[in-house]
Design a protein around this motif. Structure first.
Motif, PDB file in Angstrom:
ATOM      1  N   PHE A   8      -4.185  -3.086  71.897  1.00 58.35           N
ATOM      2  CA  PHE A   8      -3.482  -2.578  70.727  1.00 58.35           C
ATOM      3  C   PHE A   8      -2.267  -1.772  71.173  1.00 58.35           C
ATOM      4  CE2 PHE A   8      -7.832  -3.288  69.472  1.00 58.35           C
ATOM      5  CZ  PHE A   8      -7.681  -3.962  68.273  1.00 58.35           C
ATOM      6  N   TYR A   9      -1.190  -1.893  70.408  1.00 60.34           N
ATOM      7  CA  TYR A   9       0.074  -1.219  70.710  1.00 60.34           C
ATOM      8  C   TYR A   9       0.516  -0.436  69.487  1.00 60.34           C
ATOM      9  CZ  TYR A   9       0.198  -4.432  74.616  1.00 60.34           C
ATOM     10  OH  TYR A   9      -0.118  -5.129  75.755  1.00 60.34           O
ATOM     11  N   GLU A  57      17.630  10.980  74.495  1.00 60.90           N
ATOM     12  CA  GLU A  57      17.117  10.539  73.197  1.00 60.90           C
ATOM     13  C   GLU A  57      17.277   9.043  72.952  1.00 60.90           C
ATOM     14  OE1 GLU A  57      17.530  11.816  68.518  1.00 60.90           O
ATOM     15  OE2 GLU A  57      18.888  12.674  69.985  1.00 60.90           O
ATOM     16  N   MET A  58      18.470   8.532  73.076  1.00 62.35           N
ATOM     17  CA  MET A  58      18.704   7.115  72.788  1.00 62.35           C
ATOM     18  C   MET A  58      18.021   6.226  73.822  1.00 62.35           C
ATOM     19  SD  MET A  58      20.104   7.004  69.933  1.00 62.35           S
ATOM     20  CE  MET A  58      20.493   5.281  69.855  1.00 62.35           C
ATOM     21  N   ALA A  59      18.052   6.614  75.081  1.00 66.32           N
ATOM     22  CA  ALA A  59      17.416   5.811  76.123  1.00 66.32           C
ATOM     23  C   ALA A  59      15.909   5.755  75.926  1.00 66.32           C
ATOM     24  CB  ALA A  59      17.743   6.375  77.503  1.00 66.32           C
ATOM     25  N   ALA A  60      15.286   6.863  75.529  1.00 64.36           N
ATOM     26  CA  ALA A  60      13.843   6.897  75.315  1.00 64.36           C
ATOM     27  C   ALA A  60      13.446   5.980  74.171  1.00 64.36           C
ATOM     28  CB  ALA A  60      13.385   8.327  75.027  1.00 64.36           C
ATOM     29  N   THR A  61      14.155   6.058  73.074  1.00 65.12           N
ATOM     30  CA  THR A  61      13.847   5.217  71.919  1.00 65.12           C
ATOM     31  C   THR A  61      14.083   3.752  72.254  1.00 65.12           C
ATOM     32  OG1 THR A  61      14.348   6.977  70.365  1.00 65.12           O
ATOM     33  CG2 THR A  61      14.467   4.730  69.522  1.00 65.12           C
ATOM     34  N   ALA A  62      15.194   3.447  72.880  1.00 66.12           N
ATOM     35  CA  ALA A  62      15.506   2.055  73.237  1.00 66.12           C
ATOM     36  C   ALA A  62      14.467   1.492  74.197  1.00 66.12           C
ATOM     37  CB  ALA A  62      16.900   1.969  73.847  1.00 66.12           C
ATOM     38  N   ALA A  63      14.029   2.286  75.169  1.00 62.31           N
ATOM     39  CA  ALA A  63      13.046   1.815  76.146  1.00 62.31           C
ATOM     40  C   ALA A  63      11.715   1.519  75.487  1.00 62.31           C
ATOM     41  CB  ALA A  63      12.872   2.848  77.254  1.00 62.31           C
ATOM     42  N   GLN A  69       8.893  -4.871  72.136  1.00 60.86           N
ATOM     43  CA  GLN A  69       9.389  -6.218  71.870  1.00 60.86           C
ATOM     44  C   GLN A  69       8.981  -7.196  72.955  1.00 60.86           C
ATOM     45  OE1 GLN A  69      13.551  -5.306  71.384  1.00 60.86           O
ATOM     46  NE2 GLN A  69      13.410  -5.456  69.163  1.00 60.86           N
ATOM     47  N   GLU A  70       8.955  -6.760  74.207  1.00 61.40           N
ATOM     48  CA  GLU A  70       8.555  -7.640  75.309  1.00 61.40           C
ATOM     49  C   GLU A  70       7.128  -8.143  75.117  1.00 61.40           C
ATOM     50  OE1 GLU A  70       9.151  -5.304  78.798  1.00 61.40           O
ATOM     51  OE2 GLU A  70      11.329  -5.524  78.740  1.00 61.40           O
ATOM     52  N   THR A  74       7.762 -14.025  71.393  1.00 63.01           N
ATOM     53  CA  THR A  74       7.011 -15.274  71.341  1.00 63.01           C
ATOM     54  C   THR A  74       7.811 -16.458  71.868  1.00 63.01           C
ATOM     55  OG1 THR A  74       7.711 -15.588  69.064  1.00 63.01           O
ATOM     56  CG2 THR A  74       5.573 -14.510  69.421  1.00 63.01           C
ATOM     57  N   HIS A  75       8.495 -16.269  72.968  1.00 61.67           N
ATOM     58  CA  HIS A  75       9.274 -17.378  73.565  1.00 61.67           C
ATOM     59  C   HIS A  75       8.385 -18.596  73.712  1.00 61.67           C
ATOM     60  CE1 HIS A  75      12.123 -14.314  74.308  1.00 61.67           C
ATOM     61  NE2 HIS A  75      12.797 -14.949  75.222  1.00 61.67           N
TER      62      HIS A  75
END
Length: 75
Positions: A8-9, A57-63, A69-70, A74-75
């Motif tokens: 679970f995520y 802040e932005m780097a933490a949220t983006a990471a 997403q990874e 569903t490639h």
């Protein structure tokens, strides 16, 4: 909360304090919220992603969103 292959995520909001705690109550004003990621095998015991959070802040949220997403790409 999403499940993938028995894991679970969950994305959640975390707070990063960047101020000096010795400065007293006003140290809390030097903070920001960010998106973080946690995983669980059973919806009871959760583990914070070791990359949570950074002081950028932005780097933490983006990471956190990128890691999320990874997992669900569903490639």
């Amino acid at each position: 909360i999403l499940e993938r292959d028995g894991q679970f995520y969950m994305l959640y909001c975390g707070r990063v304090f960047t101020g000096d705690r010795s400065a007293g109550p006003q140290w809390e004003t030097s903070s920001f919220e960010t998106v973080c990621l946690a995983t669980s095998p059973d919806l009871v015991h959760w583990t914070k992603d070791p990359a949570n959070p950074t002081t950028d802040e932005m780097a933490a949220t983006a990471a956190a969103i990128r890691r999320y997403q990874e997992v669900f790409d569903t490639h």
